[in-house]
Design a protein around this motif. Structure first.
Motif, PDB file in Angstrom:
ATOM      1  N   LYS A 191     -19.259  80.270  56.711  1.00  0.00           N
ATOM      2  CA  LYS A 191     -20.332  80.424  55.713  1.00  0.00           C
ATOM      3  C   LYS A 191     -19.715  80.402  54.327  1.00  0.00           C
ATOM      4  O   LYS A 191     -18.617  80.939  54.123  1.00  0.00           O
ATOM      5  CB  LYS A 191     -21.086  81.739  55.932  1.00  0.00           C
ATOM      6  CG  LYS A 191     -22.139  81.674  57.015  1.00  0.00           C
ATOM      7  CD  LYS A 191     -23.061  82.873  56.956  1.00  0.00           C
ATOM      8  CE  LYS A 191     -24.171  82.759  57.963  1.00  0.00           C
ATOM      9  NZ  LYS A 191     -25.049  83.942  57.979  1.00  0.00           N
ATOM     10  N   LYS A 192     -20.473  79.807  53.402  1.00  0.00           N
ATOM     11  CA  LYS A 192     -19.982  79.757  52.028  1.00  0.00           C
ATOM     12  C   LYS A 192     -20.961  80.467  51.109  1.00  0.00           C
ATOM     13  O   LYS A 192     -22.173  80.326  51.229  1.00  0.00           O
ATOM     14  CB  LYS A 192     -19.799  78.298  51.579  1.00  0.00           C
ATOM     15  CG  LYS A 192     -18.659  77.599  52.268  1.00  0.00           C
ATOM     16  CD  LYS A 192     -18.309  76.280  51.605  1.00  0.00           C
ATOM     17  CE  LYS A 192     -17.081  75.672  52.271  1.00  0.00           C
ATOM     18  NZ  LYS A 192     -16.612  74.442  51.634  1.00  0.00           N
ATOM     19  N   ARG A 209     -17.948  80.629  45.546  1.00  0.00           N
ATOM     20  CA  ARG A 209     -16.504  80.382  45.693  1.00  0.00           C
ATOM     21  C   ARG A 209     -15.899  81.114  46.890  1.00  0.00           C
ATOM     22  O   ARG A 209     -14.689  81.051  47.112  1.00  0.00           O
ATOM     23  CB  ARG A 209     -15.800  80.830  44.403  1.00  0.00           C
ATOM     24  CG  ARG A 209     -16.146  80.001  43.179  1.00  0.00           C
ATOM     25  CD  ARG A 209     -15.519  80.577  41.901  1.00  0.00           C
ATOM     26  NE  ARG A 209     -16.061  81.896  41.591  1.00  0.00           N
ATOM     27  CZ  ARG A 209     -15.467  83.029  41.897  1.00  0.00           C
ATOM     28  NH1 ARG A 209     -14.278  83.049  42.493  1.00  0.00           N
ATOM     29  NH2 ARG A 209     -16.030  84.197  41.572  1.00  0.00           N
ATOM     30  N   THR A 260     -15.558  81.670  50.969  1.00  0.00           N
ATOM     31  CA  THR A 260     -15.746  81.033  52.265  1.00  0.00           C
ATOM     32  C   THR A 260     -15.349  82.022  53.352  1.00  0.00           C
ATOM     33  O   THR A 260     -14.236  82.564  53.317  1.00  0.00           O
ATOM     34  CB  THR A 260     -14.905  79.754  52.388  1.00  0.00           C
ATOM     35  OG1 THR A 260     -15.269  78.856  51.345  1.00  0.00           O
ATOM     36  CG2 THR A 260     -15.149  79.086  53.747  1.00  0.00           C
TER      37      THR A 260
END
Lengths: 110, 114
Positions: free
Chosen positions: A56-57, A60, A62
């Protein structure tokens, strides 16, 4: 016995650098969460990962859940001073029960 | 409009005293928790209540007694305080929604026993 070990414990980096924080366990979790805690406040949820291998991001940041659902990582790209804080992973070990990791204190210098 | 509020925020007291920390959530959640964070920032669950019923008690000394008068409140009473009880105590709440429930934390109550 610490079920969730985080590494590194402390991290001090310059603004603009990248970093990765790891959360490791020998136990399997149904889900794993990452929280950020700032001084004088309670932890605030950043993300929840549920499926093995899930990525999942969040801007900035991750987050990745290990394939076996025993570990997770948090990668920050181009860190900013506002990212400074205590990062905690938390694994779900049954309904209502979250085991928190040992924590990573991040300081980003301007 | 604080979602999870706890009082007091700071508490300094002598060994042997009895003290209480109050917690209220206005999120309509069914589940509330007490967590203890030590000086090394390790956060450990102490108790969890669901609809006023105790569901988790993590080998906490029986000097600690939680009380939930209704599902929006979970108070923590501590008898015969010891130096080792010094820590930050966080109240939290969540609503069961399958895997991965968001836990909403209060701002913490900083307890110092002298």
């Amino acid at each position: 016995t610490q079920l969730l070990e985080q590494s590194p414990q402390f991290l001090s980096i310059q603004e603009g650098e990248n970093l990765t924080v790891y959360c490791n366990s020998s136990s399997v979790f149904s889900s794993l969460q990452w929280y950020r805690q700032e001084p004088g406040e309670g932890p605030v949820l950043l993300v929840t990962v549920v499926t093995g291998g899930e990525v999942k991001k969040l801007k900035r940041l991750t987050f990745q859940f290990g394939d076996a659902r025993k570990d997770s990582s948090l990668h920050i790209t181009a860190a900013q001073p506002g990212d400074t804080g205590l990062y905690l992973c938390a694994g779900e070990r049954g309904t209502y029960k979250y085991i928190f990791g040992t924590g990573t204190r991040l300081k980003v210098l301007a | 409009d604080t979602a999870v509020s706890q009082t007091p925020k700071y508490l300094v007291t002598q060994m042997g005293n009895d003290k209480s920390i109050k917690c209220e959530q206005n999120l309509g959640h069914d589940t509330m928790y007490w967590y203890k964070q030590d000086s090394k920032k390790f956060l450990k669950i102490m108790f969890s209540y669901n609809n006023k019923e105790l569901i988790i008690n993590e080998t906490v000394p029986n000097r600690f007694s939680p009380k939930s008068p209704d599902k929006a409140h979970l108070n923590l009473h501590i008898n015969s305080l010891e130096l080792g009880d010094s820590a930050v105590y966080f109240c939290a709440s969540s609503q069961l929604q399958g895997a991965g429930n968001t836990i909403y934390f209060g701002e913490g109550s900083w307890l110092t026993v002298v």
